[in-house]
Scaffold this active site. Structure first.
Site, PDB file in Angstrom:
ATOM      1  N   GLU A   1       0.839  -1.193   0.000  1.00  0.00           N
ATOM      2  CA  GLU A   1       0.000   0.000   0.000  1.00  0.00           C
ATOM      3  C   GLU A   1       0.878   1.250   0.000  1.00  0.00           C
ATOM      4  O   GLU A   1       2.091   1.165   0.233  1.00  0.00           O
ATOM      5  CB  GLU A   1      -0.914   0.006   1.234  1.00  0.00           C
ATOM      6  CG  GLU A   1      -1.885  -1.146   1.279  1.00  0.00           C
ATOM      7  CD  GLU A   1      -2.857  -1.079   2.451  1.00  0.00           C
ATOM      8  OE1 GLU A   1      -3.724  -1.955   2.535  1.00  0.00           O
ATOM      9  OE2 GLU A   1      -2.739  -0.146   3.274  1.00  0.00           O
TER      10      GLU A   1
ATOM     11  N   HIS B   1      31.368  -4.394 -21.841  1.00  0.00           N
ATOM     12  CA  HIS B   1      30.914  -3.905 -23.143  1.00  0.00           C
ATOM     13  C   HIS B   1      31.409  -2.481 -23.407  1.00  0.00           C
ATOM     14  O   HIS B   1      31.306  -2.002 -24.541  1.00  0.00           O
ATOM     15  CB  HIS B   1      29.380  -3.928 -23.230  1.00  0.00           C
ATOM     16  CG  HIS B   1      28.801  -5.258 -23.596  1.00  0.00           C
ATOM     17  ND1 HIS B   1      28.790  -6.337 -22.737  1.00  0.00           N
ATOM     18  CD2 HIS B   1      28.208  -5.692 -24.750  1.00  0.00           C
ATOM     19  CE1 HIS B   1      28.201  -7.365 -23.335  1.00  0.00           C
ATOM     20  NE2 HIS B   1      27.842  -7.007 -24.551  1.00  0.00           N
TER      21      HIS B   1
ATOM     22  N   ASP C   1       8.000 -18.380   0.674  1.00  0.00           N
ATOM     23  CA  ASP C   1       9.163 -19.261   0.521  1.00  0.00           C
ATOM     24  C   ASP C   1       9.311 -19.723  -0.921  1.00  0.00           C
ATOM     25  O   ASP C   1      10.399 -19.642  -1.508  1.00  0.00           O
ATOM     26  CB  ASP C   1       9.041 -20.487   1.444  1.00  0.00           C
ATOM     27  CG  ASP C   1       9.339 -20.158   2.896  1.00  0.00           C
ATOM     28  OD1 ASP C   1       9.794 -19.029   3.152  1.00  0.00           O
ATOM     29  OD2 ASP C   1       9.105 -21.018   3.759  1.00  0.00           O
TER      30      ASP C   1
ATOM     31  N   THR D   1      12.475  -6.920   0.127  1.00  0.00           N
ATOM     32  CA  THR D   1      13.724  -6.228  -0.185  1.00  0.00           C
ATOM     33  C   THR D   1      14.923  -6.967   0.405  1.00  0.00           C
ATOM     34  O   THR D   1      14.788  -7.830   1.277  1.00  0.00           O
ATOM     35  CB  THR D   1      13.722  -4.801   0.376  1.00  0.00           C
ATOM     36  OG1 THR D   1      13.689  -4.877   1.817  1.00  0.00           O
ATOM     37  CG2 THR D   1      12.527  -4.005  -0.122  1.00  0.00           C
TER      38      THR D   1
ATOM     39  N   GLU E   1       9.177  -9.085  -3.748  1.00  0.00           N
ATOM     40  CA  GLU E   1       9.205 -10.358  -3.011  1.00  0.00           C
ATOM     41  C   GLU E   1      10.054 -10.226  -1.741  1.00  0.00           C
ATOM     42  O   GLU E   1      10.629 -11.211  -1.254  1.00  0.00           O
ATOM     43  CB  GLU E   1       9.757 -11.492  -3.897  1.00  0.00           C
ATOM     44  CG  GLU E   1       8.913 -11.792  -5.119  1.00  0.00           C
ATOM     45  CD  GLU E   1       7.782 -12.766  -4.858  1.00  0.00           C
ATOM     46  OE1 GLU E   1       7.725 -13.340  -3.762  1.00  0.00           O
ATOM     47  OE2 GLU E   1       6.954 -12.940  -5.767  1.00  0.00           O
TER      48      GLU E   1
END
Length: 383
Positions: free
Chosen positions: A126, A339, A241, A366, A364
């Site tokens: 939220e 690169h 999990d 921090t 999922e």
């Protein structure tokens, strides 16, 4: 736990070929159009990707955690947005119903999730409740045979398109903690469910998020997951999990893709009269990335096997999420570095992945939440 190695190898090979021949060639289109092409979405449904972890009795493939991890690593070798579109149906969008839902709820919704007929979403975060998820303010007040939901959810994956939402809301206003939270199944067409505009994100174009607003949204009482109040936060924690191990496996897959991109470029690009891959400082970056990707894979596979064996892997799942999400960020950074200037240009995949992987350290749970979970579990077990 791998139940049938031959069948699993066929599945992994099929998905690897799909990634290589269909998804990777469409990565630029995905980013440009900010949407998964309709024909790709149809192919995903035909392949059963929306039901990878859903039990066979509900029309899914019923993969074990170890099998799912191997598949996720292959899917991770392309743009994360491709995985995101079916990821919630396998993870937080369906697992809550599977774990704690009633038989009627499972029969009504899970088979449709497995086929991709409906797209799911999970509403927990939220505006004032992110990592402190137990302090959420969305309310659900009983009114006869309904609950009336009011509140706002933020950064909701698949929010603009989802047909089904698992929503965490407070049913006990006197209980300000986790025990006052219940989980609800809310259909996307329910009056009072309002979708905000799609968020403009740093990366992962094609994976859409938005605010979901509940304005006197009336939800049948039969749609409370498990048929009783006060279980919602526990349901959410049970789902984590598996979700954290899945995301960790995806991080490994992305890291392996970045290692391959880096190796290919450094073998082709020449400086000072020799390929970049022959210069020792470049070799050091390649070696570090290869080592870290391998370490992450080893961690994920070990934790997945333990979960299949019935162990409580809450600590290990957080260890995997912590390491793999941070690891792929370092690998992406090195990929851009090897690169050189090309790595900063959008026509090279590493530029896009550099932005895409930043999210892995946030959703999922921090990195900092994983650290807290690990340490608190260590102290609890030692006591």
């Amino acid at each position: 736990m791998i139940r049938d190695p031959e069948l699993l190898n066929q599945l992994v090979d099929t998905i690897a070929r799909f990634v290589r021949e269909r998804l990777i060639p469409n990565e630029a289109r995905l980013a440009e159009e900010d949407a998964v092409p309709a024909e790709i979405l149809s192919e995903m449904k035909e392949m059963g990707l929306f039901g990878l972890s859903i039990p066979e009795e509900y029309g899914g493939l019923g993969l074990t955690m170890e099998e799912e991890a191997l598949v996720a690593m292959e899917i991770g070798k392309t743009s994360p947005a491709f995985r995101s579109v079916f990821g919630t149906n396998n993870g937080i969008g369906a697992q809550g119903i599977l774990i704690d839902g009633t038989d009627e709820q499972k029969a009504k919704y899970v088979p449709r999730l497995a086929t991709g007929e409906i797209l799911s979403s999970f509403c927990l975060t939220e505006p004032d409740s992110g990592s402190d998820a137990a302090s959420l303010r969305t309310t659900a007040v009983r009114d006869g045979d309904y609950y009336v939901l009011n509140g706002t959810k933020r950064y909701i994956t698949n929010g603009p398109e989802a047909d089904l939402f698992t929503v965490m809301a407070r049913t006990d206003p006197d209980n300000k903690g986790a025990g006052g939270i219940s989980a609800f199944i809310v259909e996307g067409s329910t009056p009072g469910l309002i979708r905000g505009p799609a968020d403009n994100k740093m990366g992962q174009k094609g994976a859409h998020t938005c605010d979901i607003i509940f304005d006197n949204c009336r939800v049948p009482a039969d749609n409370i997951i498990g048929g009783k109040e006060g279980q919602g936060f526990k349901t959410a924690m049970k789902v984590l999990d598996r979700g954290r191990l899945h995301i960790s496996a995806v991080c490994v897959g992305v890291a392996e893709r970045l290692v391959d991109e880096s190796l290919r470029y450094t073998m082709e690009r020449k400086q000072f009269g020799a390929p970049l891959a022959e210069h020792q400082l470049v070799q050091a970056m390649l070696a570090d990335s290869k080592t870290e990707a391998y370490a992450g894979k080893t961690m994920v596979m070990d934790a997945a096997r333990r979960k299949d064996d019935g162990e409580n892997v809450s600590t290990l799942a957080s260890c995997c999420k912590l390491f793999c999400a941070e690891m792929v960020g370092r690998v992406a950074d090195r990929a851009v570095q090897v690169h050189g200037g090309a790595g900063y240009m959008s026509e090279y995949a590493v530029e896009r992945f550099y932005r895409d992987v930043r999210l892995f350290r946030i959703y999922e749970g921090t990195t900092q939440i994983q650290q807290l979970v690990i340490a608190r579990n260590m102290v609890r077990e030692a006591s």
